[in-house]
Design an enzyme around this catalytic site. Structure first.
Site, PDB file in Angstrom:
ATOM      1  N   THR A  36       0.829  -1.221   0.000  1.00  0.00           N
ATOM      2  CA  THR A  36       0.000   0.000   0.000  1.00  0.00           C
ATOM      3  C   THR A  36       0.859   1.264   0.000  1.00  0.00           C
ATOM      4  O   THR A  36       0.342   2.353  -0.216  1.00  0.00           O
ATOM      5  CB  THR A  36      -0.968   0.037   1.211  1.00  0.00           C
ATOM      6  N   ASN A 100       8.268  -9.860  15.053  1.00  0.00           N
ATOM      7  CA  ASN A 100       9.611  -9.790  14.454  1.00  0.00           C
ATOM      8  C   ASN A 100      10.342  -8.518  14.865  1.00  0.00           C
ATOM      9  O   ASN A 100      11.537  -8.539  15.180  1.00  0.00           O
ATOM     10  CB  ASN A 100       9.517  -9.820  12.927  1.00  0.00           C
ATOM     11  N   TYR A 146      -8.013  -5.744  11.355  1.00  0.00           N
ATOM     12  CA  TYR A 146      -7.119  -4.624  11.708  1.00  0.00           C
ATOM     13  C   TYR A 146      -7.166  -4.395  13.226  1.00  0.00           C
ATOM     14  O   TYR A 146      -6.124  -4.338  13.888  1.00  0.00           O
ATOM     15  CB  TYR A 146      -7.590  -3.381  10.964  1.00  0.00           C
TER      16      TYR A 146
END
Ligand code: UDP
Length: 322
Positions: A36, A100, A146
């Site tokens: 995006t 991560n 989300y």
């Protein structure tokens, strides 16, 4: 020279954060998978020796050679039509991506700030929303991908803080607008301005009585900068508390652009929050921060940006993914 990793660097907020930290004298490592995000937002930085860019998806193992002092995790689809189109990636970047980056920050002994959202409050039953409100989220609704990813993000960030003593910050970002929003990202402001510029009617969803509170991007960046430099580890709302209905907002855009098109009403998307306004007492108290750009001024600056886009960019279809 301090070195900062900014994920989502080619996105709307990420690119403005890159600019700010370059200006502050940092070496900036930008990272983005460009799903995006758009390189156009940061192409002016490529000539600088203080800027490097990694085309990488942070849902996969993250590695950057050398020292890193700070991490800003801003990678995520952030507009409702984006996360409806790419729900799994949205869940992964908020969960696996955050994991991560927390591990990465731990290995680098870096301070990390994660971008959370007013969406953690869902369709709020408390108004305005302060940070102690736990929210009203539909976990299996279309926005759940989300909202729940960001709620998980907050949970794992606090867990890294308490368990690993990682130096963490959490910002809850409310609706933000400004130059470099994607014209076709489906959100109210780019949708309305794009429609006005293309000579189309302005699409208000529902009866337009739902409210939002729009913050100009420079104010938001200042708030994030102050939070990163503070020693406060709990979530902080950053947003503009001036609330407006979406119908009023559409009328302001009509006036700003001088379009002769009219408002047309379309169905309200599922679980669209009825009201949203940040309580920014905490930001005021801890960061000495509050917004300074009035909507009239912010909208003018944003409109100037959209007007500078090429006709091809303006006529691009309602949505795109590479
Ligand atoms: N909205 C609208 N017309 C549009 C796009 C959005 O009326 O073309 C409404 C949307 O239903 C919501 C508000 O504007 O009530 C803000 O939507 P946006 O997607 O900008 O952000 P949200 O705050 O919902 O994440």
């Amino acid at each position: 020279m301090k070195r900062i990793l900014i994920t989502g660097a080619a996105g709307f907020l990420g690119s403005h954060l890159c600019d700010r930290f370059i200006k502050e004298g940092y070496e900036v490592v930008g990272m983005d998978n460009l799903i995006t995000g758009d390189l156009k937002n940061i192409e002016h930085l490529f000539k600088l020796k203080e800027f490097v860019f990694y085309h990488h998806d942070v849902s996969k193992f993250v590695h950057v050679p050398g020292t890193i002092d700070y991490v800003l995790h801003f990678a995520s689809p952030a507009s409702p039509i984006d996360y409806l189109k790419i729900p799994i990636q949205t869940l992964k970047v908020g969960s696996l991506g955050t994991h991560n980056l927390l591990g990465f920050a731990l290995a680098k002994k870096a301070r990390i700030l994660v971008a959370s959202t007013s969406e953690v409050y869902g369709d709020p039953l408390v108004h305005p929303q302060n940070e102690d409100y736990w929210g009203n989220v539909n976990p299996i609704g279309p926005r759940g991908v989300y909202d729940e990813a960001k709620r998980f993000q907050e949970a794992i960030t606090m867990a890294y803080h308490t368990y690993h003593k990682l130096d963490t910050r959490i910002v809850r970002i409310f609706n933000t607008y400004g130059p470099r929003m994607r014209l076709n990202d489906g959100r109210a402001l780019p949708a309305f301005v794009g429609q006005a510029l293309r000579g189309e009617d302005i699409t208000v969803f529902g009866d337009g009585s739902q409210t939002r509170s729009f913050c100009y991007v420079d104010d938001l960046v200042e708030g994030i900068y102050r939070l990163l430099m503070s020693d406060y580890v709990y979530p902080v709302n950053i947003g503009n508390p001036v609330e407006i209905t979406i119908k009023q907002f559409a009328e302001e855009i009509i006036q700003l652009t001088g379009t002769t098109q009219k408002i047309i009403y379309k169905p309200l998307p599922q679980d669209d929050p009825k009201q949203r306004r940040p309580d920014i007492s905490r930001a005021r108290e801890i960061l000495g921060w509050e917004p300074t750009v009035q909507r009239e001024e912010g909208l003018k600056r944003t409109y100037t940006y959209f007007k500078s886009l090429s006709p091809e960019e303006l006529t691009k279809s309602a949505h795109r993914f590479k």
